[in-house]
Design a protein around this motif. Sequence first.
Motif, PDB file in Angstrom:
ATOM      1  N   ILE A 199       1.255  -1.730   0.161  1.00  0.00           N
ATOM      2  CA  ILE A 199       0.232   0.566  -0.178  1.00  0.00           C
ATOM      3  C   ILE A 199       0.616   1.106  -0.089  1.00  0.00           C
ATOM      4  N   PHE A 200       1.047   1.934  -1.063  1.00  0.00           N
ATOM      5  CA  PHE A 200       1.323   3.065  -1.389  1.00  0.00           C
ATOM      6  C   PHE A 200       0.644   4.571  -0.591  1.00  0.00           C
ATOM      7  N   VAL A 201       0.986   5.585   0.126  1.00  0.00           N
ATOM      8  CA  VAL A 201       0.484   6.045   0.568  1.00  0.00           C
ATOM      9  C   VAL A 201       1.144   7.849   0.556  1.00  0.00           C
ATOM     10  N   SER A 202       0.992   8.498  -0.942  1.00  0.00           N
ATOM     11  CA  SER A 202       1.608  10.138  -0.197  1.00  0.00           C
ATOM     12  C   SER A 202       0.874  10.802   0.584  1.00  0.00           C
ATOM     13  N   ASN A 203       2.489  11.204   0.866  1.00  0.00           N
ATOM     14  CA  ASN A 203       2.236  13.038   2.582  1.00  0.00           C
ATOM     15  C   ASN A 203       2.422  13.660   2.428  1.00  0.00           C
TER      16      ASN A 203
ATOM     17  N   VAL B  87       6.870   9.424   0.715  1.00  0.00           N
ATOM     18  CA  VAL B  87       5.840   8.189  -0.018  1.00  0.00           C
ATOM     19  C   VAL B  87       5.943   7.407   1.365  1.00  0.00           C
ATOM     20  N   THR B  88       4.673   6.489   1.967  1.00  0.00           N
ATOM     21  CA  THR B  88       5.077   5.643   2.829  1.00  0.00           C
ATOM     22  C   THR B  88       4.857   4.144   1.973  1.00  0.00           C
ATOM     23  N   VAL B  89       5.380   3.159   2.512  1.00  0.00           N
ATOM     24  CA  VAL B  89       5.069   1.492   1.870  1.00  0.00           C
ATOM     25  C   VAL B  89       4.606   0.856   3.162  1.00  0.00           C
ATOM     26  N   ILE B  90       3.352   0.038   2.753  1.00  0.00           N
ATOM     27  CA  ILE B  90       2.670  -0.378   3.979  1.00  0.00           C
ATOM     28  C   ILE B  90       2.506  -1.961   3.214  1.00  0.00           C
ATOM     29  N   ASP B  91       3.480  -3.481   3.816  1.00  0.00           N
ATOM     30  CA  ASP B  91       3.109  -4.231   3.505  1.00  0.00           C
ATOM     31  C   ASP B  91       1.136  -4.816   3.805  1.00  0.00           C
ATOM     32  N   GLY B  92       0.671  -4.714   2.878  1.00  0.00           N
ATOM     33  CA  GLY B  92      -0.878  -5.141   3.190  1.00  0.00           C
ATOM     34  C   GLY B  92      -1.226  -5.926   3.645  1.00  0.00           C
TER      35      GLY B  92
END
Length: 333
Positions: A35-39, A45-50
């Motif tokens: 999951i990629f989130v732009s801050n 950009v935060t990268v999260i293991d789904g």
Amino acid sequence: HMETDVLFQRHILCMSTMVSLILVPPVFAEGTGYIFVSNEADNTVTVIDGKNFEIVKTIPTGERPRDMRWHKNNTQLLIAASGSDRIEVLDVASLQIINFLEAGEDPEIFSIDPSGKILVAANEDDNEVTVTDPDTGKQIRTIEDVGIEPEGITFRNDGEVVFVTSEVTNTIIIIDPWSGTILDEVLVGNRPRRGIVTPDDREYWVTNELGGTISILDAQTFELIDEIIFEKAGMREGDINPVDFAMTADGKTAYITLGRARHVAIVNVASRDVTDYVLAGDRVWGAALTADEKFLVVTNGASDDITIIDTIKKVAVNSVPVGRTPHTVRIDD
């Protein structure tokens, strides 16, 4: 005994080959599951293991990262670094930014046509949109006079036209990005923000942030055909600020983030009825569905986290802290 040993060895070899076949992922396996989130306020950009919702990496970007779009079969994620006047190219395999694209000044929201040949970005400060070749990174043309403070950029599924929201003039500007021609202008609600086209290419939906509504246009004739109003006990009218969309692949269900109302609205597309409201975080903003459509992930701009919503149970099941002022979420699955 020797014959027995040979048979045994063949059996072991066969079993190990089977195990190795099981362990090696198929060539057409799903994406990384990240999951990629732009801050926007952190320039990251935060990268999260789904799978376990742990943070894999925090990637530094240009200033004020906002919209993000997939390119080249999800091998690249394009990121609008508005404050740096460029679109950055993130290589998904290495999680490194490898290139930049020209997209005019202050690109905020952008979209790529279904063929992947052109990228259209809104340049809010200049009241124009920029058309770019996403492969060479070079500008093709600029289209001026697309209303004051253009934001939302939505291609029709046939790739022939683009719908542009103009926040200040409360209009939708319909353009032919291939020739640079403005085709039409339609008055909608107060401060239109984002748009989405139904999978059948018949309707264009746009959120009116300050109006608290959705306007629906015929995507072919550009006529205004309907409006959806959001109201729920406990939600103040001024806090109902619809912004972003996610829609199921069959075009039957739409999810709309409602800003400071802290809820996501679930809408039956055919009947236009709001069937449910799901509680999320503060200033719920961006939205994306997982590939199986079992979960909706939304960004909460004022609580600096994302909320994961179970679309079957219609309830939030998890939240993950990210950077400051998360803007857009994209899921690689």
